[in-house]
Design a protein around this motif. Structure first.
Motif, PDB file in Angstrom:
ATOM      1  N   HIS A 143      -3.486   4.352  -2.164  1.00  8.28           N
ATOM      2  CA  HIS A 143      -2.429   3.382  -2.453  1.00  8.28           C
ATOM      3  C   HIS A 143      -3.155   2.111  -2.869  1.00  8.28           C
ATOM      4  O   HIS A 143      -3.991   1.600  -2.113  1.00  8.28           O
ATOM      5  N   PRO A 144      -2.901   1.587  -4.063  1.00  7.79           N
ATOM      6  CA  PRO A 144      -3.698   0.442  -4.558  1.00  7.79           C
ATOM      7  C   PRO A 144      -3.803  -0.711  -3.575  1.00  7.79           C
ATOM      8  O   PRO A 144      -4.857  -1.348  -3.467  1.00  7.79           O
ATOM      9  N   GLU A 145      -2.739  -0.987  -2.819  1.00  4.56           N
ATOM     10  CA  GLU A 145      -2.753  -2.125  -1.896  1.00  4.56           C
ATOM     11  C   GLU A 145      -3.833  -1.997  -0.842  1.00  4.56           C
ATOM     12  O   GLU A 145      -4.380  -3.004  -0.375  1.00  4.56           O
ATOM     13  N   ALA A 146      -4.173  -0.770  -0.464  1.00  6.38           N
ATOM     14  CA  ALA A 146      -5.148  -0.558   0.608  1.00  6.38           C
ATOM     15  C   ALA A 146      -6.587  -0.730   0.138  1.00  6.38           C
ATOM     16  O   ALA A 146      -7.504  -0.776   0.961  1.00  6.38           O
ATOM     17  N   TYR A 147      -6.786  -0.830  -1.175  1.00  9.64           N
ATOM     18  CA  TYR A 147      -8.138  -0.859  -1.716  1.00  9.64           C
ATOM     19  C   TYR A 147      -8.395  -2.094  -2.579  1.00  9.64           C
ATOM     20  O   TYR A 147      -9.210  -2.061  -3.499  1.00  9.64           O
ATOM     21  N   THR A 148      -7.699  -3.183  -2.282  1.00  9.46           N
ATOM     22  CA  THR A 148      -7.903  -4.401  -3.045  1.00  9.46           C
ATOM     23  C   THR A 148      -7.781  -5.622  -2.149  1.00  9.46           C
ATOM     24  O   THR A 148      -7.029  -5.607  -1.164  1.00  9.46           O
TER      25      THR A 148
END
Length: 552
Positions: free
Chosen positions: A8-13
């Motif tokens: 999930h993009p939010e978890a890696y930015t």
């Protein structure tokens, strides 16, 4: 070893609206994984198509040319190909239940601890004992301290299950300790960069720069009062002309917290000049790391599990003064890379009231962390002594800084950590291969998500099965087809195409029944094997449409 990253993009930015430690860890992990993984194909498990696109873009941006594959809820069975799913949290229960529908032995699950103090995470850890997590799964513990915390929660849950249900056997995931990693090259600065940073800080040759890096939250990260008091005590022992600057490179959640920090510093360390930098800005972080002489982090909070900033400081060649707390116990060698300062916490049994207030939501999670941290002490005199030793000895600062740099590069760079992840995933695959055949096959492996026709079996008058005798309602196939075509045009009918038979299948069924009544099992016998059960149940749909009828 190949692994599908639950993406999930939010978890890696760190570019999101709410920057937390897990975001920084996730962003750093993904960069490290894409830089150092030996995978021949990069897999992602995603919830949305745009997440798959974002993952593919990240792989390409990292300079990797290997194929990229994505799996979503409609294709979960494909996770058997990578063989492991990396899920960036400790709660594997929901993923284990989803896997149960395809077979527990089809793939492994690998989670990781971040904070473990919240009610949500503690519940998720406790549920590892009552969800179908397997021995070929793992929850990576980022420190020996947090592993002990996880084991204590599991033991308490086990005690409850023994008392409640008399259980005699438990299935647990592996709990390996693998630290978080960093990109050590990001913290290497040349002499011109260091000189420029010190100019920006207004620090001359007689100035000792102490750095705190991280979220500025006295209730949820590191209460700064002990650091302020120790710096003031150490500053009073400096020779005339020398001075101390404290750089707090981070961010406050709100003005109330910012004022609380300013007020405390003004009272506790009036001799120390405070410089505030925004830790969300790369240029401010570079100024802080490049300009510092000593790093300090006196973590005293239960929501911390690892603490990555000390190893970043070590990579920058800084001697560290840290609390003897959580993951710092693993990463910092006392007297070698810096100093670990003793901490004090009340004995078990003296905070049941705080746990209950949190459980009943009388206190928020933030207040729960705040209440506990106010009962955890860091030795101020020992901290002051550590500062004084480092302030007085440039060579000691250099030696400790160099020892820390070498340790960070050897043990905590992602180039050293990613191989440990991949070795773990290979080990899980071996365990799965050895033990998978021993697992008991249950008729309903996900009890709370049973086949509705099994769960509600008492509801109907009759049950459709292969021995149910069926016939056309109409006198001819043509009339039945005409009526069905009209019915299928209704919105209240055509919204469920998922359960209706195909037009070709309907034609075959009506043709067979035009010759007279037939058993349901006979009607589907001539269909492709993979469609027989699907069409068998859809006979009930044709009965519902009053195209077929049950013959007593």
């Amino acid at each position: 070893m190949t692994c599908a990253i639950y993406f999930h993009p939010e978890a890696y930015t760190t570019a999101g609206p709410k920057l937390m430690g897990r975001n920084a860890a996730g962003e750093s992990f993904l960069r490290g994984y894409l830089a150092h993984s030996r995978s021949s194909t990069f897999w992602a498990q995603v919830e949305r198509p745009e997440h798959a696109q974002a993952f593919a873009a990240a792989v390409k941006a990292a300079g990797r040319s290997e194929p990229v594959q994505s799996v979503d809820k409609n294709t979960l069975a494909a996770l058997s190909q990578p063989g492991t799913v990396y899920y960036p949290a400790p709660g594997l229960g929901p993923q284990a239940w989803q896997r149960a529908a395809f077979g527990h032995e089809q793939w492994s699950l690998c989670g990781i601890t971040h904070t473990t103090a919240s009610s949500k995470v503690m519940d998720a850890i406790a549920e590892l004992l009552t969800t179908p997590v397997q021995p070929w799964d793992a929850v990576i513990c980022t420190s020996t301290a947090v592993k002990d915390n996880v084991q204590r929660i599991l033991q308490a849950q086990k005690d409850f299950l023994v008392q409640r249900l008399g259980i005699t056997r438990l299935t647990l995931p592996q709990l390996p300790v693998i630290p978080l990693g960093i990109h050590t090259q990001d913290f290497v600065y040349n002499e011109p960069q260091k000189a420029e940073a010190r100019r920006n800080l207004g620090a001359d040759g007689n100035t000792l720069v102490v750095l705190f890096m991280g979220r500025l939250s006295f209730h949820a990260k590191a209460h700064p009062l002990a650091m302020y008091q120790a710096l003031e005590a150490a500053a009073q022992t400096l020779p005339a002309g020398q001075k101390v600057v404290l750089v707090e490179c981070g961010w406050h959640a709100n003005e109330y917290i910012a004022k609380a920090y300013a007020d405390a510093a003004g009272q506790a360390c009036p001799s120390v000049r405070i410089v505030n930098l925004d830790g969300r800005k790369p240029e401010d972080r570079q100024t802080a790391w490049a300009g510092a002489d000593v790093f300090c982090s006196l973590s005293d909070n239960i929501q911390e599990t690892f603490g990555i900033v000390p190893i970043e400081a070590m990579a920058a060649g800084l001697p560290v003064v840290v609390s003897d707390w959580d993951g710092y116990k693993d990463t910092v060698r006392d007297g070698v890379d810096g100093f670990r300062i003793p901490t004090l916490m009340p004995a078990a049994g003296l905070a049941d009231d705080l746990a209950l207030r949190h459980a009943l939501e009388i206190d928020t999670y933030d207040m729960y962390c705040g209440h506990t941290c106010m009962l955890i002490a860091v030795d101020v005199q020992a901290t002051a002594a550590a500062f004084s030793r480092l302030f007085a000895a440039p060579e000691l600062r250099r030696q400790m800084g160099e020892a820390g740099r070498q340790r960070a590069q050897a043990l905590y760079d992602w180039s050293a950590i990613i191989p440990q992840y991949e070795a773990l995933w290979a080990q899980l695959a071996d365990i799965r291969a050895q033990q998978a055949g021993l697992s008991l096959k249950l008729p309903y492996p996900w009890p709370a998500r049973m086949d509705p026709f099994a769960a509600f079996a008492q509801y109907p008058t009759h049950t459709l099965n292969t021995n149910t005798r069926l016939a056309l309602v109409d006198a001819s196939k043509a009339h039945a087809q005409q009526r069905l075509q009209q019915i299928q045009g209704l919105a209240m009918v055509n919204f469920t195409q998922q359960v209706a038979p195909g037009s070709g299948e309907i034609d075959k069924l009506l043709t067979a029944l035009a010759g007279g009544e037939r058993l349901a099992g006979e009607l589907v016998q001539g269909l492709p094997p993979e469609r027989r059960l699907y069409v068998l149940r859809s006979l009930a749909w044709l009965v519902k449409m009053d195209i077929l009828k049950v013959v007593s």
